[in-house]
Enzyme design. Sequence first.
Site, mmCIF file in Angstrom:
data_model
loop_
_atom_site.group_PDB
_atom_site.id
_atom_site.type_symbol
_atom_site.label_atom_id
_atom_site.label_comp_id
_atom_site.label_asym_id
_atom_site.label_seq_id
_atom_site.Cartn_x
_atom_site.Cartn_y
_atom_site.Cartn_z
ATOM 1 N N ASP A 8 1.537 -4.917 8.775
ATOM 2 C CA ASP A 8 2.914 -4.636 7.993
ATOM 3 C C ASP A 8 3.643 -5.382 8.862
ATOM 4 O O ASP A 8 3.682 -5.656 9.742
ATOM 5 C CB ASP A 8 3.177 -3.271 7.677
ATOM 6 C CG ASP A 8 4.325 -3.251 6.529
ATOM 7 O OD1 ASP A 8 4.998 -4.021 6.375
ATOM 8 O OD2 ASP A 8 4.432 -1.745 6.252
HETATM 9 C C1 BGC Z 1 7.083 -2.956 4.176
HETATM 10 C C2 BGC Z 1 6.085 -3.269 3.202
HETATM 11 C C3 BGC Z 1 6.301 -4.538 2.891
HETATM 12 C C4 BGC Z 1 6.838 -5.737 3.573
HETATM 13 C C5 BGC Z 1 7.178 -7.051 3.296
HETATM 14 C C6 BGC Z 1 7.581 -3.764 4.959
HETATM 15 O O1 BGC Z 1 8.916 -3.397 5.471
HETATM 16 O O2 BGC Z 1 6.606 -1.596 4.698
HETATM 17 O O3 BGC Z 1 5.605 -2.433 2.240
HETATM 18 O O4 BGC Z 1 5.365 -5.167 1.953
HETATM 19 O O5 BGC Z 1 7.986 -4.899 4.489
HETATM 20 O O6 BGC Z 1 8.232 -7.138 2.607
#
Ligand code: BGC
Length: 637
Positions: free
Chosen positions: A227
């Site tokens: 993530d």
């Molecule tokens: C979130 C994810 C997301 C990623 C990309 C993160 O902050 O936890 O769910 O896919 O950002 O935007």
Amino acid sequence: MTLEEKLGQLTQLVPDQPEFAPALEKGLVGSILNSGGVEQVNQMQRGLKVPLLVGYDVIHGYRTIFPIPLAIASSWDPQLAELSAGVAAKEARAAGIHWTFAPMVDIARDARWGRIAEGAGEDPVLGSAMAAAYVRGFQSNGVLACAKHYAAYGAAEAGRDYNTVEISERTLREIYLPPFRSAVDAGVATLMSAFESLNGVPASANHHLLTDILRKEWKFKGFVVGDWEAVAELIHHGIAASNQEAAKKAITAGVDMDMRDNSYSTLAAAVRKGELSPAVVDRAVRRVLRIKDQAGLLDHPTSNESDALSLDRDAARRVAQRSMVLLKNDNDLLPLPKSGRKIAVVGPLADSKHDMLGPWSAQGKAEECVTVREVIRDSVAVDDADVIIAVLGETREMSGEAASRASIDLPGDQEKFLESLVATGKPVVLVVMSGRPLAISWAAAHVPAIVQAWFLGTESGHALADVLFGDVNPSGKLPVTIPRATGQVPIYYNHLPTGRPPDPKDKYTSKYLDTEIGPLYPFGFGLTYTKFEYSDIRVTPQAASATIKNAGNREGEEIVQMYIGDPVASVSRPVKELKGFQRVALQPGESKRVEFTITRHDLEFWSDHGWIAEPGEFKVWIGPSSASGLEGTFQLH
Ligand code: BGC
């Protein structure tokens, strides 16, 4: 490929971060997220040895915005999830996107956690069905899916986003992992490793999750992306002193691609010093390239610069109609007659196009959303009205990521406002829009009709009017428990028994002094404008069945649920667990026999020796919710 180029394949950056342009020029980026559209991406692709994989958060629609995933879960209809993902994938693909960071398959038992909006609720069986459906919907329409956030991110202590998780291996296996397993079995191309630490080991450096379970047990062949900056955050977690150490831990545990923080670029030095085996890098590169190949990217690096597709309002409306839950309907206040009554449509969400989108709305445009007030055009002022529709709840910013709430009450002064409407003596219909269950105890006691609408997306207003005026008979059921008060959370139907089950007459039993026992509305609950009767349950160790009759005078759809309990086992088992569900459509007076297969796995639990089923008596319930139904038993020999 040089070592640096290989590490580039494992690096995902955002085009507007400063490191991006120089890295792209040297061919050291493998993937981007949040790009500026198909033309810009095509330009970037030209001249690259290996094309970029373009990712984006297409969560519940791209341009056409569907209900939030928690709402779609209320339909208990995986085909609707698949349909919505298919439409979203086609729109995203036309905009040059190859890969979505969805579905979010995190089980959530605590409504304080804002990301409960993004998933399918509290149950692993419902969550697994939805997970597989989304994967099919995205991937059979040209977009790679990503099951996230692996794993147990939804168990954040106290519902506070990014917070620590401590759960047993049994709870991990039985509750939090099944939807991921289901996504893997459905062929999901990628997984995203989560932010939180699980039992002291951050998920993005967790070998047990990422390698032992995912690769060795489940034979997952795709790749894992960390993530957003989760690799660099291993420093904050206190298990690495530098980006290089964090990167080493993450890649060794099984995070193949690093999102945003560029930590994997530090691994070249580690390999050269002999601190990291080149085989670990090659393994990750091979996984990423295999998926790029699967996506057809190696043969077709650029996307057609086709015109954007027009909105699929019809699909959005159909899904939204089935994604709301009728919680209360005293004296059949709903459906409202289409004429002859003056209606006031009031409340902060009655006409807020922006909020209809819900959290994570990709390229959805507020101005394209239809509100309830727009549809009920001749809305009058409260003093003149015969009936009041109050549209209350949360703004879209109050749920989703980093949107935990310490109180899940109606925000601000909304309850007071509702009290003033009820005080007029006119019938009030409460429509709750929210990204989580709200503790609406006062409303449940004083308002005659309540519709839980969540955020329904582009076609919110039309779908709501379809239900309020009876063109559509509501059929949704809760995918989460609605608590009476914030202090009850986490609260979920499939809890373990205690030694002192709650008894209002006995002080020394498991309950609160200041709140009634049990939830406000149980998991699986939802009303309709007709009436369903259950009879004649029959149960064997292989199957259970019952007759469902539409005893009302309108056609309707019922979500029939089967639960199983194991009352005496070597370990304490949940009081009941959902093991199957079916949506059946019935004409007035019509009956159907609904049959569920019971598999060995339905009777198993996680033990120190893996999955086992113990002989003895099992209970089976077939019913309209987790709190009611016909009961049968069978013996497992
Ligand atoms: C979130 C994810 C997301 C990623 C990309 C993160 O902050 O936890 O769910 O896919 O950002 O935007």
